[in-house]
Design a protein around this motif. Structure first.
Motif, mmCIF file in Angstrom:
data_model
loop_
_atom_site.group_PDB
_atom_site.id
_atom_site.type_symbol
_atom_site.label_atom_id
_atom_site.label_comp_id
_atom_site.label_asym_id
_atom_site.label_seq_id
_atom_site.Cartn_x
_atom_site.Cartn_y
_atom_site.Cartn_z
ATOM 1 N N THR A 135 -7.297 72.732 6.860
ATOM 2 C CA THR A 135 -7.684 72.426 5.478
ATOM 3 C C THR A 135 -6.501 72.596 4.532
ATOM 4 O O THR A 135 -6.255 71.760 3.662
ATOM 5 C CB THR A 135 -8.844 73.339 5.039
ATOM 6 N N VAL A 136 -5.745 73.680 4.717
ATOM 7 C CA VAL A 136 -4.561 73.912 3.877
ATOM 8 C C VAL A 136 -3.529 72.814 4.091
ATOM 9 O O VAL A 136 -2.906 72.327 3.142
ATOM 10 C CB VAL A 136 -3.955 75.299 4.174
ATOM 11 N N ALA A 142 -1.887 66.139 0.635
ATOM 12 C CA ALA A 142 -2.436 65.330 -0.458
ATOM 13 C C ALA A 142 -1.733 65.630 -1.778
ATOM 14 O O ALA A 142 -1.545 64.752 -2.620
ATOM 15 C CB ALA A 142 -3.938 65.591 -0.591
ATOM 16 N N LYS A 143 -1.310 66.878 -1.946
ATOM 17 C CA LYS A 143 -0.645 67.278 -3.179
ATOM 18 C C LYS A 143 0.821 66.854 -3.205
ATOM 19 O O LYS A 143 1.335 66.402 -4.236
ATOM 20 C CB LYS A 143 -0.739 68.799 -3.336
ATOM 21 N N ASN A 146 1.963 60.876 -1.444
ATOM 22 C CA ASN A 146 0.933 59.859 -1.707
ATOM 23 C C ASN A 146 0.413 59.256 -0.413
ATOM 24 O O ASN A 146 -0.264 58.239 -0.430
ATOM 25 C CB ASN A 146 1.517 58.743 -2.588
ATOM 26 N N ARG A 147 0.779 59.879 0.725
ATOM 27 C CA ARG A 147 0.436 59.290 2.011
ATOM 28 C C ARG A 147 -0.814 59.892 2.624
ATOM 29 O O ARG A 147 -1.227 59.509 3.698
ATOM 30 C CB ARG A 147 1.601 59.460 2.984
ATOM 31 N N CYS A 148 -1.407 60.864 1.977
ATOM 32 C CA CYS A 148 -2.602 61.491 2.540
ATOM 33 C C CYS A 148 -3.627 61.718 1.427
ATOM 34 O O CYS A 148 -3.375 62.451 0.493
ATOM 35 C CB CYS A 148 -2.243 62.816 3.225
ATOM 36 N N HIS A 149 -4.756 61.053 1.537
ATOM 37 C CA HIS A 149 -5.870 61.261 0.627
ATOM 38 C C HIS A 149 -7.079 61.648 1.474
ATOM 39 O O HIS A 149 -7.108 61.442 2.687
ATOM 40 C CB HIS A 149 -6.148 59.990 -0.177
ATOM 41 N N TRP A 150 -8.105 62.184 0.822
ATOM 42 C CA TRP A 150 -9.253 62.659 1.583
ATOM 43 C C TRP A 150 -9.899 61.550 2.397
ATOM 44 O O TRP A 150 -10.328 61.759 3.531
ATOM 45 C CB TRP A 150 -10.268 63.305 0.636
ATOM 46 N N TYR A 265 10.490 61.208 7.584
ATOM 47 C CA TYR A 265 9.311 61.864 7.017
ATOM 48 C C TYR A 265 9.016 63.149 7.768
ATOM 49 O O TYR A 265 9.103 63.207 8.989
ATOM 50 C CB TYR A 265 8.088 60.948 7.092
ATOM 51 N N THR A 266 8.673 64.173 7.048
ATOM 52 C CA THR A 266 8.241 65.422 7.655
ATOM 53 C C THR A 266 7.120 66.026 6.820
ATOM 54 O O THR A 266 6.884 65.603 5.682
ATOM 55 C CB THR A 266 9.415 66.416 7.761
ATOM 56 N N LEU A 267 6.443 66.990 7.378
ATOM 57 C CA LEU A 267 5.368 67.648 6.645
ATOM 58 C C LEU A 267 5.954 68.501 5.521
ATOM 59 O O LEU A 267 7.124 68.879 5.548
ATOM 60 C CB LEU A 267 4.549 68.535 7.595
ATOM 61 N N SER A 268 5.135 68.805 4.535
ATOM 62 C CA SER A 268 5.570 69.655 3.433
ATOM 63 C C SER A 268 5.865 71.061 3.951
ATOM 64 O O SER A 268 5.392 71.454 5.023
ATOM 65 C CB SER A 268 4.480 69.718 2.363
#
Length: 304
Positions: A135-136, A142-143, A146-150, A265-268
């Motif tokens: 979830t985190v 998402a925050k 712009n590549r991940c929305h619910w 691209y990598t994760l935050s």
């Protein structure tokens, strides 16, 4: 020699599954999603059917189970894999695989709900830890981008849930279905249905298909599909259930490294930090040895 064989199979499965989602992203660059998924299945199914014929494995489930075989076609192959490739258009392949690494968690939840399986406090702790960490990760992605929305995340969570339910129903029915029986006919039927559906709904133009996308689709069908099935089946047979299940922890790492190398691209930072508790949670759920069906259930989640 046995250890070397298991290690080699483990590496091959991780590499195959780790490249699957990246291949899906390349496939949909010029091929519409439904049609690409149909092509993928149609590339894999003839080889699977030939192998079933050579090894004299029946193509149909036993009497009384054939309606369930239709359900496998729809809810294990056609709908989930179509949703996966749609999700690949907006969600990074690395994040997609992080989501699908939670397959043992999803199967454990389905087993608890549908089979009333017994569990222990450590497994419940792992369940909570994995869900909270995922979830985190989703909130962070998402925050930060712009590549991940619910809605995109749900597109990938839905097939995860469908596959977990199908695995659990296989176990609930107690039917011993050969791996090729489970995969070959449903794969062929789903492929034909998606090709036809994609033709009428998406109006694909052959001249628009790039050679890169076609090669990626063939890779998904032949290498990630047929070869991946055989390697994972052999790993399940020669190794332990725990060894086979830990594949889910490593193939997302390969996908993340590849996506970073090819697309930058990598994760935050927050998501990368949460990978540790997420992995710990998944490991704890894997203590539930009977959660994942072995050998005869045709075990294959995010790879045809």
């Amino acid at each position: 020699m046995r250890r070397i064989t298991i290690s080699l199979l483990f590496i091959l499965v991780c590499l195959t599954w780790g490249t699957t989602w990246l291949a899906m992203k390349i496939a949909v660059e010029t091929i519409p999603p439904l049609f690409a998924t149909g092509m993928r299945f149609m590339a894999a199914s003839p080889l699977l059917i030939i192998m079933a014929w050579v090894t004299r494995v029946p193509l149909l489930f036993s009497r009384g189970q054939r309606l369930f075989q239709c359900a496998v076609t729809v809810f294990y192959f056609a709908i989930p894999f179509s949703l996966m490739i749609y999700g690949e258009q907006t969600v990074s392949s690395g994040l997609a695989l992080v989501i699908f690494a939670n397959m043992p968690v999803a199967v454990l939840i389905a087993s608890l709900l549908l089979l009333k399986e017994k569990t222990c406090r450590l497994q419940i702790l792992g369940l909570v830890l994995a869900i909270a960490s995922l979830t985190v990760v989703l909130l962070s992605e998402a925050k930060e981008t712009n590549r991940c929305h619910w809605q995109d995340a749900l597109t990938l969570l839905a097939p995860l849930i469908m596959h977990a339910i199908m695995y659990t129903l296989c176990k609930q029915r107690g039917s011993r279905v050969a791996m090729l029986t489970f995969n070959a006919p449903p794969c062929a039927a789903a492929g034909l249905a998606l090709i036809v559906g994609g033709w009428f709904l998406e109006h694909p133009r052959w001249q628009d298909f790039s050679s890169k996308s076609i090669k990626a689709t063939l890779y998904l069908g032949v290498v990630a599909g047929v070869f991946g099935i055989l390697c994972y089946f052999a790993l399940q047979k020669k190794g332990s259930a725990f060894q086979a299940s830990t594949v889910f922890l490593l193939f997302p790492v390969i996908a993340l490294l590849l996506e970073n190398a090819l697309y930058g691209y990598t994760l935050s930072p927050v998501s990368r930090l949460m990978l540790l508790p997420l992995s710990a949670g998944i490991l704890l759920t894997l203590l539930y040895r009977n959660a994942m069906p072995r050998l005869n259930a045709g075990d294959r989640h995010v790879t045809l």
